[in-house]
Design an enzyme around this catalytic site. Structure first.
Site, mmCIF file in Angstrom:
data_model
loop_
_atom_site.group_PDB
_atom_site.id
_atom_site.type_symbol
_atom_site.label_atom_id
_atom_site.label_comp_id
_atom_site.label_asym_id
_atom_site.label_seq_id
_atom_site.Cartn_x
_atom_site.Cartn_y
_atom_site.Cartn_z
ATOM 1 N N GLN A 241 78.785 40.553 14.828
ATOM 2 C CA GLN A 241 79.460 41.549 15.854
ATOM 3 C C GLN A 241 79.040 42.826 15.463
ATOM 4 O O GLN A 241 78.751 43.792 16.231
ATOM 5 C CB GLN A 241 80.784 41.186 16.109
ATOM 6 C CG GLN A 241 81.375 41.721 17.221
ATOM 7 C CD GLN A 241 80.617 41.459 18.599
ATOM 8 O OE1 GLN A 241 80.439 40.136 18.761
ATOM 9 N NE2 GLN A 241 80.353 42.437 19.533
ATOM 10 N N LYS B 239 85.876 48.114 12.880
ATOM 11 C CA LYS B 239 85.958 47.288 11.199
ATOM 12 C C LYS B 239 84.733 46.840 10.980
ATOM 13 O O LYS B 239 84.425 46.651 9.927
ATOM 14 C CB LYS B 239 87.085 46.591 11.101
ATOM 15 C CG LYS B 239 87.456 45.634 12.142
ATOM 16 C CD LYS B 239 87.682 44.204 11.385
ATOM 17 C CE LYS B 239 87.046 43.168 12.107
ATOM 18 N NZ LYS B 239 87.808 42.190 12.838
ATOM 19 N N ASN C 181 80.117 40.543 8.336
ATOM 20 C CA ASN C 181 79.480 41.638 8.530
ATOM 21 C C ASN C 181 79.335 42.288 7.231
ATOM 22 O O ASN C 181 77.979 42.569 6.564
ATOM 23 C CB ASN C 181 80.146 42.627 9.196
ATOM 24 C CG ASN C 181 80.255 42.006 10.697
ATOM 25 O OD1 ASN C 181 79.320 42.240 11.423
ATOM 26 N ND2 ASN C 181 81.615 41.614 11.192
ATOM 27 N N PHE D 58 81.662 35.154 27.823
ATOM 28 C CA PHE D 58 81.979 34.183 28.765
ATOM 29 C C PHE D 58 82.812 34.602 29.751
ATOM 30 O O PHE D 58 83.214 34.060 30.816
ATOM 31 C CB PHE D 58 82.532 32.782 28.109
ATOM 32 C CG PHE D 58 81.559 32.248 27.213
ATOM 33 C CD1 PHE D 58 80.363 32.234 27.374
ATOM 34 C CD2 PHE D 58 82.295 31.249 26.417
ATOM 35 C CE1 PHE D 58 79.400 31.459 26.266
ATOM 36 C CE2 PHE D 58 81.492 30.407 25.457
ATOM 37 C CZ PHE D 58 80.111 30.664 25.463
#
Lengths: 343, 343
Positions: free
Chosen positions: A268, A174, A240, A60
């Protein structure tokens, strides 16, 4: 606080927040402080602010920049809580630098082992705030100490650092390491293997940092909440590691697992893994990051999880005992002794 | 391989190992290599050996020393896989130094994220071997490179280091930190809090190292398998984290939980926690190790888990932003950048 206006049961979300002191959509069952006011107009919130805190999904940002066009931010300062990096084949830029370039708004970074639901419940946690002083610093301006006071609570401990790059890279990479940790766990290897992947991942995060940001400090990764602690949290639970685990357990492709497991949300680490792979391949640096490359090759190439120990042992930069600094960087100094003393 | 002779179903354990190639008592269902020979006579195994590897419960050391009395170890070298330290109110000594003093046998240390059942199944893991060269080193003598070749396997990666103290302290103190991690987990706090305890624990391990062993290297804790990775493994599963978790969950005393949960085995962290508390109290250093002291005070004093964030924030050495080196040590240099390059 700016809130994107939505209708919940025929009422404005901002109205609900301001009367019931609860964000019923995004943070249900948590009472917000009465002095926190939700405002639907972005410019109204930001204009005249001393400190602007960005805590939005980073896709955004572009639209936000448009809405803030023309505001004078020369005396304002910002902190970005966005996790991620702008990575493509040509290089890496920080989201905080992106904010600074687009708005002329000096921007630091907050990141750490800070799963939001736990923080909201005031369960103990720590964070790292990276904030190098702006070039146009003036007496009385926002500095590390003020930010420490601003964010610190009994249950929420803040450590400060000048290393914006290190803190940002830790928050992004990470997620890739967590996919790797999930892969070996789901494959049926145990705690030794998972710890080995996390340790190797931590080392490649350091190397990524000092390769692309020469001022980056290794101890930001090995000592700070934004590094080692966030890695630990992300590899314990989080989207993840769950995606990696399920992919290895079922043999399904990570893209399929992401869809099935996360119910429309995204991991992500998958996007970051692809971008980092593209960058390192384009730069001819794949041998210097054997773990990050191997995780990609398991997910999108022919590499088997079973090959991981061999791949991680064979890389020219990975021989124990070898002191070659394969990234061609001068030896970077860190001082974990001093850092340990200022915990 | 020396094996303490026992009778299993009327047969000698050494005989069973040498015919069935399986240690049916201590490592059942794992096939041992045919060239590994079990011998009941300790002197027979050790006399003339180039390298002696100690892998026994450390309470048996004294008796072992007696049995080895008079053997000439001037050309032999040793590696200790014992986990632990000799800690009392007067100071800390390493078990490897104890072996060296008692036998005149130069002794290094092997430690890492190495849960034995996983290693035995050839699941991927890493370890650290600390081996400073002996004073009477001669050409062709055992060195780091030889030890690396000796222990390295495709599934078992070895990194070497000169830091015997750092590797030993990591192996001992991680057990105390794991009890702390278990306490906050069992109390109902989440992954943020657990990661915070682990990060703080890692920092106090560094400080403990450089306080009592001035040559100790901070990166042995922050970078090596024997430090951060072993800590991660121990806080994931392992006896100590389970004891802490159960004590917090049930409100029972750790000593009671140890008995009920571990079925006669001991949680090494409980003994280490008491010894370390005694040492730090005697030396007037409790303020420099607020986490190690707090874990003891929760288990044996009046401190509540709920007080942890306040205790950890209030220590004079714990203020974020403060650069005071409270242990009065000179700033120790480390080089995680270079370490990252030689992963």
């Amino acid at each position: 606080m700016w809130v994107y206006e939505e209708q919940i049961d025929g009422k404005n979300l901002t109205e609900i927040i301001n009367t019931e002191h609860e964000n019923v959509k995004y943070l249900p069952n948590i009472k917000l402080p009465h002095n926190l006011v939700a405002v639907p107009n972005l410019r109204e919130v930001v204009e005249g602010a001393d400190i602007v805190i960005f805590n939005i999904p980073h896709q955004f940002l572009k639209n936000i920049f448009k809405q803030l066009d023309g505001i004078d931010f020369s005396k304002a300062r910002a902190i970005s809580c966005l996790k991620g990096l702008n990575v493509n084949k040509d290089g890496v830029t920080l989201l905080s630098d992106y904010i600074e370039q687009e708005l002329g708004l000096h921007c630091g970074v907050l990141s750490g082992a800070n799963l939001a639901p736990e923080v909201a419940l005031e369960k103990f946690s720590e964070t790292t705030v990276a904030y190098p002083l702006p070039k146009n610093y003036y007496p009385g301006d926002v500095d590390e100490d003020l930010l420490q006071i601003l964010f610190q609570r009994t249950y929420f401990h803040v450590r400060t650092s000048p290393d914006t790059a290190g803190v940002s890279i830790g928050g992004a990479l990470k997620n890739v390491v967590a996919i790797g940790a999930g892969l070996v766990e789901g494959y049926g290897w145990g705690d030794n293997a998972k710890a080995a992947i996390m340790r190797r991942g931590l080392m490649e995060m350091v190397r990524f940092g000092i390769t692309f940001f020469p001022d980056c400090r290794p101890e930001t990764f090995t000592v700070e909440s934004s590094g080692v602690a966030d890695l630990i949290t992300s590899c314990a639970s989080g989207r993840n590691v769950r995606v990696g685990r399920e992919a290895a357990r079922t043999g399904k492709h990570v893209d399929v697992v992401e869809k099935e497991l996360l119910n429309g949300q995204s991991a992500q680490g998958i996007a970051t893994m692809k971008e980092v792979h593209e960058l390192l391949t384009h730069r001819g640096m794949t041998e210097d990051f054997p773990l990050l490359i191997a995780i990609y090759d398991i997910c999108y190439g022919d590499l088997r999880i079973d090959d991981l120990p061999k791949v991680l042992a064979d890389g020219p930069a990975t021989q124990a005992g070898s002191r070659r600094n394969s990234v061609g960087e001068p030896a970077h100094q860190c001082n974990a002794g001093e850092d340990a003393a200022k915990l």
